[in-house]
Design a protein around this motif. Structure first.
Motif, PDB file in Angstrom:
ATOM      1  N   TRP A 127       0.806  -1.094  -0.228  1.00 24.99           N
ATOM      2  CA  TRP A 127       0.314  -0.030   0.366  1.00 24.99           C
ATOM      3  C   TRP A 127       0.567   1.120  -0.118  1.00 24.99           C
ATOM      4  O   TRP A 127       2.181   1.200  -0.121  1.00 24.99           O
ATOM      5  N   LYS A 128       0.023   2.160  -0.226  1.00 25.30           N
ATOM      6  CA  LYS A 128       1.241   3.390  -0.028  1.00 25.30           C
ATOM      7  C   LYS A 128      -0.017   4.462   0.430  1.00 25.30           C
ATOM      8  O   LYS A 128      -0.746   5.285  -0.049  1.00 25.30           O
ATOM      9  N   ILE A 129      -0.123   4.450   2.121  1.00 28.12           N
ATOM     10  CA  ILE A 129      -0.296   5.605   3.060  1.00 28.12           C
ATOM     11  C   ILE A 129       0.258   6.328   3.548  1.00 28.12           C
ATOM     12  O   ILE A 129       0.936   6.022   3.947  1.00 28.12           O
ATOM     13  N   GLN A 130       0.338   7.619   3.340  1.00 27.13           N
ATOM     14  CA  GLN A 130       0.549   8.618   4.059  1.00 27.13           C
ATOM     15  C   GLN A 130       0.029   8.765   5.721  1.00 27.13           C
ATOM     16  O   GLN A 130      -0.619   8.562   5.569  1.00 27.13           O
ATOM     17  N   ASN A 131       1.515   9.144   5.927  1.00 29.73           N
ATOM     18  CA  ASN A 131       0.955   8.938   7.239  1.00 29.73           C
ATOM     19  C   ASN A 131      -0.063   8.196   8.247  1.00 29.73           C
ATOM     20  O   ASN A 131      -0.667   8.364   8.663  1.00 29.73           O
ATOM     21  N   ILE A 132       0.919   6.974   7.214  1.00 33.86           N
ATOM     22  CA  ILE A 132      -0.252   5.712   8.392  1.00 33.86           C
ATOM     23  C   ILE A 132      -0.116   5.849   9.691  1.00 33.86           C
ATOM     24  O   ILE A 132      -1.525   5.322   9.916  1.00 33.86           O
ATOM     25  N   GLU A 133       0.483   5.841  10.151  1.00 33.49           N
ATOM     26  CA  GLU A 133       0.278   6.217  12.117  1.00 33.49           C
ATOM     27  C   GLU A 133      -0.182   6.649  12.941  1.00 33.49           C
ATOM     28  O   GLU A 133      -1.073   7.152  13.496  1.00 33.49           O
ATOM     29  N   LYS A 134      -0.333   7.945  11.618  1.00 34.80           N
ATOM     30  CA  LYS A 134      -1.733   8.871  12.115  1.00 34.80           C
ATOM     31  C   LYS A 134      -3.119   9.134  11.317  1.00 34.80           C
ATOM     32  O   LYS A 134      -3.925  10.137  11.764  1.00 34.80           O
ATOM     33  N   THR A 135      -3.421   7.493  11.049  1.00 35.32           N
ATOM     34  CA  THR A 135      -5.008   7.343  10.637  1.00 35.32           C
ATOM     35  C   THR A 135      -5.502   7.496  11.521  1.00 35.32           C
ATOM     36  O   THR A 135      -5.829   6.922  12.999  1.00 35.32           O
ATOM     37  N   VAL A 136      -6.753   8.222  11.042  1.00 35.54           N
ATOM     38  CA  VAL A 136      -8.135   8.329  12.322  1.00 35.54           C
ATOM     39  C   VAL A 136      -9.079   7.536  12.013  1.00 35.54           C
ATOM     40  O   VAL A 136      -8.941   7.578  10.289  1.00 35.54           O
ATOM     41  N   THR A 137      -9.237   6.398  12.921  1.00 34.23           N
ATOM     42  CA  THR A 137     -10.222   5.322  12.400  1.00 34.23           C
ATOM     43  C   THR A 137     -11.745   6.189  13.978  1.00 34.23           C
ATOM     44  O   THR A 137     -11.440   6.534  14.854  1.00 34.23           O
ATOM     45  N   LYS A 138     -12.276   5.175  13.333  1.00 40.61           N
ATOM     46  CA  LYS A 138     -13.395   5.976  15.230  1.00 40.61           C
ATOM     47  C   LYS A 138     -13.983   3.588  15.560  1.00 40.61           C
ATOM     48  O   LYS A 138     -14.326   2.747  14.393  1.00 40.61           O
ATOM     49  N   ASN A 139     -13.857   3.885  16.966  1.00 42.26           N
ATOM     50  CA  ASN A 139     -14.123   2.874  17.320  1.00 42.26           C
ATOM     51  C   ASN A 139     -15.247   2.481  17.294  1.00 42.26           C
ATOM     52  O   ASN A 139     -15.899   3.121  16.695  1.00 42.26           O
ATOM     53  N   GLU A 140     -15.209   1.319  18.062  1.00 37.41           N
ATOM     54  CA  GLU A 140     -17.223   0.795  17.538  1.00 37.41           C
ATOM     55  C   GLU A 140     -18.237   2.086  18.867  1.00 37.41           C
ATOM     56  O   GLU A 140     -19.367   1.499  19.050  1.00 37.41           O
ATOM     57  N   ASN A 141     -17.599   2.574  19.388  1.00 37.26           N
ATOM     58  CA  ASN A 141     -18.195   3.408  20.032  1.00 37.26           C
ATOM     59  C   ASN A 141     -18.332   5.202  19.580  1.00 37.26           C
ATOM     60  O   ASN A 141     -18.175   5.978  20.029  1.00 37.26           O
TER      61      ASN A 141
END
Length: 194
Positions: A127-141
């Protein structure tokens, strides 16, 4: 000197922490976590095969993952980590390992497989994801978490049934899609359900 330079360059292009890969004392493969840090040990030949495949590749570390990803992986394997797992991928009775990490420009899933002739690095996906460690996701809550969203686990559910006695490699994005691969004849092949 080359290792130090790669570490500095990796730090400039990606603030992710690399899990060290050590040479095992017993010629086996092992993943351990101590004080929140992941340590991966492989035979010298396996480490050499990885370096020949990509000398800039570094494995992601546990600190780069959000707690939801870590918890999800632990549901599958209580002692598991999101960036690696050990299994016999090519069904030859030898323990292999899959690693998830990055070089200076992109991310990879790679398997180190052992056969009678030695160790081989098998690229599975990239993959080529810029700044992968700074990806923002939403958890189950529905709360936001920052961290690497990609993880590897043994194939689950219908994919596992289709593979039977073979262990598949499931690469998944948190709260997203999954792809499953098997190692056949020294190559990664995607497993498609029909």
């Amino acid at each position: 000197m080359k290792t130090v330079l790669l570490g500095i360059l990796y730090g400039v292009s990606c603030s992710a922490v690399a899990a060290p890969i050590a040479v095992s004392k017993d010629n086996g493969v092992e993943i351990s976590v101590q004080d929140g840090k992941t340590k991966i040990s492989v035979p010298a030949e396996a480490k050499k095969a990885l370096a020949q495949w990509n000398p800039e590749f570094l494995v992601f570390d546990l600190k780069d993952y959000g707690s939801s990803v870590v918890s999800l992986v632990k549901e599958v394997e209580p002692r598991g980590v999101p960036m690696a797992f050990i299994a016999d991928f090519d069904n030859n009775g030898e323990k292999d390992i899959v690693l998830l990490g990055a070089d200076l420009s992109q991310q990879y899933a790679v398997a180190l497989t052992k056969s009678g002739s030695g160790w081989k690095a098998v690229e599975i996906q990239k993959w080529k994801i810029q700044n992968i460690e700074k990806t923002v996701t939403k958890n189950e809550n529905k709360q936001k978490e920052v961290g690497i969203p990609l993880y590897v686990i043994p194939a689950q559910d219908e994919h596992a049934k289709k593979l039977g006695k073979n262990t598949g490699i499931q690469i998944e994005s948190y709260m997203g899609t999954a792809s499953v691969y098997e190692i056949k004849d020294g190559k990664a092949e995607q497993v498609i359900l029909k």
